[in-house]
Design a protein around this motif. Sequence first.
Motif, PDB file in Angstrom:
ATOM      1  N   VAL A 110     -43.077-108.307 -55.251  1.00  0.00           N
ATOM      2  CA  VAL A 110     -42.916-109.289 -56.320  1.00  0.00           C
ATOM      3  C   VAL A 110     -43.527-110.634 -55.944  1.00  0.00           C
ATOM      4  N   SER A 111     -43.248-111.100 -54.734  1.00  0.00           N
ATOM      5  CA  SER A 111     -43.704-112.429 -54.323  1.00  0.00           C
ATOM      6  C   SER A 111     -45.228-112.525 -54.290  1.00  0.00           C
ATOM      7  N   LEU A 112     -45.873-111.575 -53.631  1.00  0.00           N
ATOM      8  CA  LEU A 112     -47.332-111.631 -53.513  1.00  0.00           C
ATOM      9  C   LEU A 112     -48.007-111.429 -54.867  1.00  0.00           C
ATOM     10  N   SER A 152     -46.802-112.101 -57.806  1.00  0.00           N
ATOM     11  CA  SER A 152     -46.550-113.267 -58.657  1.00  0.00           C
ATOM     12  C   SER A 152     -47.368-114.473 -58.202  1.00  0.00           C
ATOM     13  N   ASN A 153     -47.507-114.635 -56.891  1.00  0.00           N
ATOM     14  CA  ASN A 153     -48.328-115.743 -56.382  1.00  0.00           C
ATOM     15  C   ASN A 153     -49.783-115.580 -56.810  1.00  0.00           C
ATOM     16  N   ASN A 168     -46.199-111.593 -66.529  1.00  0.00           N
ATOM     17  CA  ASN A 168     -46.113-111.294 -65.093  1.00  0.00           C
ATOM     18  C   ASN A 168     -44.989-110.302 -64.806  1.00  0.00           C
ATOM     19  N   ASP A 169     -43.862-110.468 -65.475  1.00  0.00           N
ATOM     20  CA  ASP A 169     -42.737-109.544 -65.291  1.00  0.00           C
ATOM     21  C   ASP A 169     -43.139-108.120 -65.669  1.00  0.00           C
TER      22      ASP A 169
END
Length: 333
Positions: free
Chosen positions: A134-136, A138-139, A169-170
């Motif tokens: 999720v983090s990568l 989304s970044n 994005n979700d």
Amino acid sequence: MSVAKLLNWTLAQLNIGANDDYCWAAVSGDASFRHYYRLESNGRSYIVVSAPPEKEKNHEFVAIADGLRASGVLTPEIIAVDYQQGFILQQDLGDQLLLPLLNEGNVDGWYAQAMDSMLRLSQSALSDLPVYGVSLLSNEFALFAEWFVSRELDYTLSAKESALLASLNDILVASAQQQPQVVVHRDYHARNIMIVGKQLGVIDFQDAVLGPVSYDLVSLLKDCYVRWPREQVVAWVEQYRLSYQALTGQSFDTGQWLRWFDLMGLQRHIKVLGIFCRLWLRDGKEAYLVDLPRVIAYVEEVAGLYPELESFSKWFSETILPLAEQQPWFQRS
């Protein structure tokens, strides 16, 4: 970086004297901070890389190169490394990239071979890879708003528009996480695939991660530097589904597999719009601007295919596209 220091280090690794015959020349680089040179001596050729350790993932590059070779993927053999200085001496795979050789008559054969290599890469026994979570994801997605929309197009998003992008994005992250997670090259396209005799070699793999099975497939089949008809791409996607199923024993619905591929492509191309503009605005690398219209076309195509993307598709075509069309780099292919 001292070129003389790099040359002297290389000569020492190969036991070549300063008075021995050799040829040393710069080789064209890529979008990174790496610099490449070729050394030829006694009928053999080597590639020498200066990769600033504070900027580049040299430990990862070496470890992944070894791991991929052990899995049957042709990558440059690492001959010597100086991690402190950021020097790497490696096998020379030549100069012939796949991209300039592709045409309508041979692309099926080349892509079949490239997908075979991708399949082996995806099943490589590499450990300690970062997770494409999720983090990568989304970044990466955020690069679109910052570098393409805000900095290149000089457009300020409203709160409603920011919420629209967050919702998209979700959707894209959820689709990515539904997929089998495999070893992902992360930039598996025809500029990073080399023709070595009758084999295909793979380069620029230091950013490999554990991520969605469709990611490298998108990178290859929806290449930011060349585009093929949708019908042909869909046929290749199905070809890879069958190959992946045969190898793993898993089974996937054709429609679900294609949806994963399309949404992964949308995530990648939205990200690339930001990355290409960052390469231009931050790093002064103007050459990537010419490819922006192709990437925009990929975004438009997928955004118009799925009902859940309708709001984004409408906003992109009515708000963003007119601004892009005013840019000097915009030209429909």
